[in-house]
Design a protein around this motif. Structure first.
Motif, mmCIF file in Angstrom:
data_model
loop_
_atom_site.group_PDB
_atom_site.id
_atom_site.type_symbol
_atom_site.label_atom_id
_atom_site.label_comp_id
_atom_site.label_asym_id
_atom_site.label_seq_id
_atom_site.Cartn_x
_atom_site.Cartn_y
_atom_site.Cartn_z
ATOM 1 N N LEU A 61 -0.871 -6.671 -5.320
ATOM 2 C CA LEU A 61 0.015 -7.663 -4.743
ATOM 3 C C LEU A 61 1.279 -6.991 -4.237
ATOM 4 O O LEU A 61 1.905 -6.205 -4.960
ATOM 5 N N PRO A 62 1.716 -7.235 -3.027
ATOM 6 C CA PRO A 62 2.933 -6.593 -2.506
ATOM 7 C C PRO A 62 4.160 -7.186 -3.165
ATOM 8 O O PRO A 62 4.202 -8.360 -3.511
ATOM 9 N N THR A 63 5.208 -6.343 -3.370
ATOM 10 C CA THR A 63 6.466 -6.786 -3.967
ATOM 11 C C THR A 63 7.427 -7.301 -2.921
ATOM 12 O O THR A 63 8.463 -7.849 -3.258
ATOM 13 N N ALA A 64 7.164 -7.084 -1.659
ATOM 14 C CA ALA A 64 8.025 -7.563 -0.577
ATOM 15 C C ALA A 64 7.149 -7.859 0.624
ATOM 16 O O ALA A 64 6.011 -7.387 0.719
ATOM 17 N N PRO A 65 7.628 -8.648 1.582
ATOM 18 C CA PRO A 65 6.815 -8.933 2.789
ATOM 19 C C PRO A 65 6.482 -7.650 3.536
ATOM 20 O O PRO A 65 7.296 -6.737 3.653
ATOM 21 N N ARG A 66 5.238 -7.587 4.005
ATOM 22 C CA ARG A 66 4.801 -6.399 4.715
ATOM 23 C C ARG A 66 5.441 -6.347 6.097
ATOM 24 O O ARG A 66 5.759 -7.365 6.693
ATOM 25 N N SER A 67 5.632 -5.134 6.536
ATOM 26 C CA SER A 67 6.211 -4.952 7.867
ATOM 27 C C SER A 67 5.214 -5.381 8.921
ATOM 28 O O SER A 67 4.000 -5.286 8.727
ATOM 29 N N PRO A 68 5.694 -5.857 10.019
ATOM 30 C CA PRO A 68 4.751 -6.315 11.072
ATOM 31 C C PRO A 68 3.870 -5.170 11.565
ATOM 32 O O PRO A 68 4.321 -4.035 11.740
ATOM 33 N N TYR A 116 -6.190 2.659 4.393
ATOM 34 C CA TYR A 116 -5.495 3.363 3.331
ATOM 35 C C TYR A 116 -5.827 4.845 3.290
ATOM 36 O O TYR A 116 -5.176 5.591 2.594
ATOM 37 N N GLY A 117 -6.805 5.264 3.970
ATOM 38 C CA GLY A 117 -7.156 6.678 3.974
ATOM 39 C C GLY A 117 -6.609 7.419 5.169
ATOM 40 O O GLY A 117 -6.989 8.563 5.405
ATOM 41 N N THR A 118 -5.743 6.824 5.966
ATOM 42 C CA THR A 118 -5.215 7.465 7.154
ATOM 43 C C THR A 118 -3.738 7.721 6.988
ATOM 44 O O THR A 118 -3.080 7.226 6.075
ATOM 45 N N ALA A 119 -3.184 8.501 7.938
ATOM 46 C CA ALA A 119 -1.755 8.802 7.923
ATOM 47 C C ALA A 119 -0.941 7.555 8.221
ATOM 48 O O ALA A 119 0.168 7.378 7.716
ATOM 49 N N ALA A 120 -1.479 6.647 9.043
ATOM 50 C CA ALA A 120 -0.768 5.415 9.354
ATOM 51 C C ALA A 120 -0.608 4.551 8.110
ATOM 52 O O ALA A 120 0.416 3.872 7.932
ATOM 53 N N ALA A 121 -1.621 4.568 7.218
ATOM 54 C CA ALA A 121 -1.508 3.802 5.981
ATOM 55 C C ALA A 121 -0.384 4.336 5.114
ATOM 56 O O ALA A 121 0.370 3.577 4.496
ATOM 57 N N GLY A 122 -0.238 5.663 5.026
ATOM 58 C CA GLY A 122 0.857 6.236 4.247
ATOM 59 C C GLY A 122 2.215 5.854 4.812
ATOM 60 O O GLY A 122 3.168 5.583 4.066
ATOM 61 N N ALA A 123 2.351 5.826 6.123
ATOM 62 C CA ALA A 123 3.613 5.424 6.739
ATOM 63 C C ALA A 123 3.918 3.958 6.456
ATOM 64 O O ALA A 123 5.075 3.580 6.218
ATOM 65 N N ASP A 124 2.861 3.102 6.467
ATOM 66 C CA ASP A 124 3.073 1.692 6.166
ATOM 67 C C ASP A 124 3.545 1.488 4.733
ATOM 68 O O ASP A 124 4.424 0.671 4.450
ATOM 69 N N ILE A 125 2.960 2.247 3.799
ATOM 70 C CA ILE A 125 3.363 2.118 2.393
ATOM 71 C C ILE A 125 4.806 2.558 2.214
ATOM 72 O O ILE A 125 5.592 1.926 1.499
ATOM 73 N N ALA A 126 5.200 3.651 2.867
ATOM 74 C CA ALA A 126 6.592 4.105 2.771
ATOM 75 C C ALA A 126 7.543 3.073 3.356
ATOM 76 O O ALA A 126 8.626 2.813 2.809
ATOM 77 N N GLU A 165 7.042 -0.164 3.554
ATOM 78 C CA GLU A 165 7.099 -1.296 2.635
ATOM 79 C C GLU A 165 7.972 -0.996 1.429
ATOM 80 O O GLU A 165 8.701 -1.870 0.930
ATOM 81 N N THR A 166 7.931 0.240 0.936
ATOM 82 C CA THR A 166 8.769 0.618 -0.209
ATOM 83 C C THR A 166 10.241 0.551 0.158
ATOM 84 O O THR A 166 11.071 0.053 -0.607
ATOM 85 N N ARG A 167 10.588 1.068 1.329
ATOM 86 C CA ARG A 167 11.986 1.016 1.764
ATOM 87 C C ARG A 167 12.451 -0.431 1.951
ATOM 88 O O ARG A 167 13.572 -0.794 1.602
ATOM 89 N N ALA A 168 11.567 -1.274 2.480
ATOM 90 C CA ALA A 168 11.928 -2.680 2.663
ATOM 91 C C ALA A 168 12.150 -3.376 1.322
ATOM 92 O O ALA A 168 13.067 -4.192 1.165
ATOM 93 N N ALA A 169 11.318 -3.022 0.308
ATOM 94 C CA ALA A 169 11.486 -3.617 -1.016
ATOM 95 C C ALA A 169 12.790 -3.185 -1.656
ATOM 96 O O ALA A 169 13.493 -3.978 -2.285
ATOM 97 N N LEU A 170 13.170 -1.903 -1.495
ATOM 98 C CA LEU A 170 14.428 -1.412 -2.049
ATOM 99 C C LEU A 170 15.615 -2.075 -1.368
ATOM 100 O O LEU A 170 16.615 -2.424 -2.017
ATOM 101 N N GLN A 171 15.537 -2.237 -0.063
ATOM 102 C CA GLN A 171 16.622 -2.896 0.650
ATOM 103 C C GLN A 171 16.756 -4.360 0.223
ATOM 104 O O GLN A 171 17.858 -4.883 0.059
ATOM 105 N N ALA A 172 15.622 -5.010 0.019
ATOM 106 C CA ALA A 172 15.676 -6.409 -0.415
ATOM 107 C C ALA A 172 16.264 -6.531 -1.813
ATOM 108 O O ALA A 172 17.060 -7.432 -2.097
#
Length: 261
Positions: A70-77, A86-96, A98-105
């Protein structure tokens, strides 16, 4: 005769074996179908075989993701939630992201930026810390008290010391019940010795009936003394006239006093 019977039995066994259906080989097609003792193929030899599941039975649709956290914050568009992303480089960028967005929130909700754990971080500033009490502070106590002041305070306490002398215990008052211990110590004759005259009819039967109404001989003796005993016995509790009602025995009270036997 025995040879004929044996041949007949052997013929029955062979006929039953011929009629029984063949047992299928459940291991057919699994592993090596050829000679298990044959030498292995040469290096570079291509071994062909059929897949366990035919390709025609595998669906081309993507499998749904059932264990997604379950995500802790809304996912980025534009972020993807498919299993393959989840196995690609784009998935890693999305997770990062989302983490920054959760910290900012989290920082915007609490009003304070989150603290990142690092050995180089300065020590946190304590707000509203009173420190140790004034009585436990050596500097504060030493500033207002000295050896001389302690000596004066000790001398003042000694001058106010008073020693109270013990006094005699007050006598027990308020109880109107006869003291059977005192009565036992005031007598010396054994039970059954007639001291007082008793007159009446059927004193023994009356005594047995009236004594049955008391739960102990001590209570009977107290009631006997309250009713005018040992001189008078209105309830026939002491038919033999020894001064002891309902077989009450004064000896245990006498033996409790040193010197009495």
């Amino acid at each position: 005769m025995r040879v004929v019977v044996t041949l007949a039995a052997l013929g029955s066994v062979l006929s039953l074996a011929a009629c029984s259906p063949p047992v299928p080989d459940s291991a057919a097609g699994v592993g090596i179908d050829g000679d298990p003792f044959a030498p292995p193929p040469a290096v570079g030899t291509t071994i062909n075989g059929d897949p366990l599941v035919p390709p025609t039975q595998i669906s081309s649709e993507s499998l749904p993701l059932t264990n997604e956290p379950l995500p802790t914050a809304p996912r980025s568009p534009g972020s993807s939630t498919t299993a393959s992303s989840y196995g690609t480089a784009a998935a890693g960028a999305d997770i990062a992201a989302e983490t920054r967005a959760a910290l900012q929130a989290a920082g915007s909700n609490s009003g304070q930026a989150p603290v990142e754990a690092s050995p180089s971080n300065p020590a946190p500033v304590l707000i509203g810390n009173p420190g140790i009490s004034d009585e436990n502070s050596f500097d504060a106590v030493a500033a207002r008290q000295t050896i001389e002041s302690d000596a004066e305070r000790l001398a003042s306490q000694r001058s106010q010391y008073q020693q109270v002398q013990p006094t005699a215990l007050p006598s027990q008052t308020g109880s109107r019940d006869p003291n059977i211990v005192q009565y036992a110590l005031s007598t010396s004759h054994p039970r059954g010795t007639k001291i007082h005259s008793r007159a009446g009819i059927n004193l023994r039967s009356r005594s047995a009936r009236n004594c049955a109404g008391f739960s102990s001989p001590d209570l009977a003796q107290i009631a006997f003394l309250e009713a005018g005993g040992p001189k008078r016995d209105r309830q026939a509790l002491d038919p033999d006239g020894d001064g002891y009602a309902c077989d009450w025995d004064p000896r245990p009270y006498r033996l409790a006093v040193p010197g009495n036997s």
